[in-house]
Design a protein around this motif. Structure first.
Motif, short mmCIF file in Angstrom:
data_model
loop_
_atom_site.label_atom_id
_atom_site.label_comp_id
_atom_site.label_asym_id
_atom_site.label_seq_id
_atom_site.Cartn_x
_atom_site.Cartn_y
_atom_site.Cartn_z
N ARG A 1 0.84 -1.19 0.00
CA ARG A 1 0.00 0.00 0.00
C ARG A 1 0.88 1.24 0.00
O ARG A 1 1.90 1.30 0.68
CB ARG A 1 -0.96 0.02 1.19
N LYS A 2 0.46 2.21 -0.81
CA LYS A 2 1.21 3.44 -0.92
C LYS A 2 0.85 4.36 0.25
O LYS A 2 -0.31 4.56 0.57
CB LYS A 2 0.92 4.14 -2.24
N THR B 1 6.11 3.18 0.04
CA THR B 1 5.24 2.01 -0.09
C THR B 1 5.59 0.98 0.96
O THR B 1 6.75 0.62 1.14
CB THR B 1 5.39 1.39 -1.49
#
Length: 674
Positions: free
Chosen positions: A637-638, A643
């Motif tokens: 997930r950014k 990330t």
């Protein structure tokens, strides 16, 4: 001239108990109100439980009771806790009252008829299973900014971002767990912008502290907007008169609760309500609140009052938050202390005095340092104040049958004490309690120094100057009496016991002007005892224990009967989670993040970067070389910091009390955890 003063504290919410953080405000207000009464002013202190809103409705449902039963039970508990700390309300009421309904409808109708209410259709999140619109805090999802899961609908605890609920990714209702849908509804808005000129003048009139006046200026610069004052059914509160199925938002009727509580008092005691609330009233209205609710009390509240033809507040006095030992109150450390827990272990006047010694007229946060708390109480109250009386009373009782002399040994010293009264009163008036305490304790030092210099024990042993011995001890008793009067708003119980010791009626501020001479006092009993460290520790230990689940608990499984720990999943769902042993080969601080550390993990040849919310529990240098367990197949997930390529596993309530999972010896990076 006698002043007419109405004083209020913010209304505690009726879905939880009182803790020490709450008590900062009520003790501060009570001290100020007691001082006004001591000076002879007509002063009333009213409060009430804030009893409406969605949380009350849902809490009652959770407990299998009605909102009315919940708020009645919690109201009784609140009043018991406040009484334990000597908070002397003239009236304590509830916002769920006919008086409050009357004033809510009256103010609304006057604002509506004057053109200050508008209707507008808005779109909100709606829980179809529960059949209700959802407040922002009842929606959770993934933060749109950093990707952190399980965040509320208004702000992210991981990165601090603010947003609207419709920006959340994968939102769900906290109540049902279902994904909410968007639905339109007509709402009622109070046109706050109509009152900008009045509010600017009022804010500049001295009604607010400088910090709060500056904050209002920021809101003025941003532009005032209409305020949504309605909520849709189901909702526990008052229905809007001309809008079936619409209810007054809790923040509209909460401050109106001040009026309702005072009206109840007026009806019971025959007080003229209009003399305090009319637009041209010559009385004073002072609110004491936390800095987090200034927006409501310094914008909406005076605007509503003015628009409805009532008087505006004389002052709105904000205070900061309470920390314990320099940190936020913590359940894991036992410093999230409930009022009733404190009362089981310590004298409430210790806390009243300590808060007074730390409180000023500013909005700074206040720290309860438990070591300093113990030392200050023992030094000031026991070692200085009460010590004055205990050093002199025995001689008066044993040698003179409790009779004070007809003259003072050092009348000029007594005059110095009484002349300080107006300066001390001014500090009370301006809420500079910490400065007031310093002034009083400086006088206590002078009184003890006087006794040290005169050495009454030496004169008593010699037995050759009884009149002077009586005059010296009479001097000491009188100096103590003056200081007891000065501290009476802070230490009402001790002051009452001092009056009994001195065989006096209830003392007023002006009584300090004349010495007590030729008067018979009673035998001295200790008025204050030392703080015992073991009692503080017992309070902390109980605060930790109180976090244990309550209810019927199975002794073999530890689970609460009828309450599973979490929703069940099947074995296939669990098998889809790939848990791997990982070695932490680097750990770094994340600039701009309050809770995150950047971990570089080795999974046996493959490296991953994971952002973990464990900063409060671990120093980066302590983690390097350590083995832990991670979810290896979690979708990256950014985040605004980079990330995150997985998740490390930890257990604990959070903050400092968090422990990374570590495999037994013999494990190696990349090994599957089964």
């Amino acid at each position: 001239m006698t002043r007419k003063i109405l004083v209020t504290s913010a209304l505690p919410y009726a879905n939880g108990p009182i803790h020490l953080g709450h008590l900062v405000e009520y003790i501060q207000t009570d001290i100020w109100a007691r001082f006004q009464r001591l000076r002879g002013n007509e002063c009333y202190y009213v409060c009430a439980d804030d009893a409406h809103g969605t949380p009350i409705m849902l809490k009652a449902r959770e407990q299998g009771t009605t909102p009315e039963e919940l708020i009645e039970r919690m109201g009784a508990a609140h009043q018991r806790d406040f009484a334990g700390f000597g908070i002397a309300f003239d009236n304590y009421y509830t916002t769920h009252s006919e008086e409050n309904r009357h004033f809510c409808e009256l103010i609304y109708e006057r604002l509506r008829d004057a053109g200050h209410i508008e209707r507008r259709t808005i779109t909100q999140a709606y829980d179809e299973r529960e059949g209700m619109f959802l407040p922002d805090r009842y929606i959770k999802g993934t933060c749109p900014s950093c990707g952190a899961p399980d965040q509320h609908g208004d702000n992210c605890e991981a990165c601090g971002a603010s947003y609207s609920p419709d920006e959340l990714r994968d939102p769900v209702s906290v109540i049902s767990g279902e994904r909410p849908v968007e639905r339109e509804s007509e709402h009622y808005f109070f046109r706050l912008q109509d009152f900008e000129g009045m509010l600017r003048d009022w804010a500049a009139s001295g009604a607010l502290q400088e910090e709060m006046a500056n904050k209002l200026q920021e809101w003025f610069d941003e532009g005032l907007r209409a305020w949504d004052i309605s909520r849709d059914a189901p909702y526990f509160g008052f229905e809007i008169p001309d809008a079936p199925g619409k209810y007054f938002y809790v923040w509209l009727d909460a401050p109106i609760g001040y009026m309702a509580s005072f009206k109840d008092l007026c009806e019971r005691e025959g007080i003229d309500f209009e003399r305090f609330w009319a637009a041209d009233s010559g009385a004073e209205l002072h609110h004491f609140i936390g800095k987090d609710i200034v927006y409501f009390h310094a914008l909406f509240w005076p605007a509503m009052l003015h628009g409805a033809g009532f008087r505006r507040p004389t002052t709105v006095n904000a205070h900061g938050f309470l920390t314990v030992d320099g940190q936020k109150m913590s359940k894991s450390r036992g410093t999230f202390i409930m009022a009733e827990t404190y009362l089981r272990h310590l004298n409430p006047e210790y806390l009243r005095y300590y808060f007074a010694a730390k409180l000023g007229a500013n909005v700074h946060d206040l720290d309860l340092n438990l070591e300093d708390f113990s030392q200050r109480v023992n030094s000031d109250l026991v070692g200085k104040l009460v010590n004055i009386a205990s050093r002199c009373a025995g001689f008066i009782t044993k040698r003179f049958d409790g009779r004070l002399a007809t003259t003072l040994d050092a009348p000029e010293l007594y005059r110095k004490f009484t002349q300080a009264g107006e300066h001390i009163a001014d500090l009370y008036e301006r809420r500079e309690f910490s400065r007031m305490v310093r002034e009083v304790m400086a006088l206590a030092d002078e009184a003890n120094q006087y006794i040290d210099e005169q050495k009454p024990w030496v004169i008593a042993k010699a037995g050759d100057d009884e009149p002077r011995l009586q005059a010296i001890c009479t001097q000491g008793i009188n100096l103590f009496r003056v200081l007891a009067i000065y501290l009476k708003p802070v230490l009402p119980r001790m002051a009452s016991e001092a009056e009994a010791f001195l065989a006096l009626r209830e003392q007023r501020w002006t009584d300090a002007r004349e010495p007590l001479l030729g008067h018979t006092i009673n035998r001295f009993k200790p008025l204050m005892t030392r703080v015992e460290p073991q009692r503080i520790q017992a309070m902390i230990d109980e605060s930790r224990e109180s976090l244990a689940p309550t209810g019927s608990q199975d002794r073999t499984t530890g689970e609460l009967e009828g309450h599973p720990i979490a929703e069940e999943i099947d074995i296939d769902t669990f098998s889809a989670v790939d848990l791997r042993v990982a070695e932490i080969i680097a750990a770094d601080q994340v600039e701009g993040a309050d809770k995150l550390l950047r971990l570089t993990l080795d999974l046996g040849g493959e490296r991953r970067t994971v952002f973990a919310g464990i900063k409060a529990a671990y120093h980066p240098e302590d983690l390097v070389g350590r083995l832990t367990v991670m979810v290896a197949n979690l979708k990256p997930r950014k985040m605004r910091f980079g990330t995150s390529e997985g998740m490390v596993l930890a257990a604990g309530p959070g903050g400092e009390a968090l422990w990374l999972l570590s495999p037994d010896s013999g494990a190696r990076p990349g090994m599957r955890v089964k």
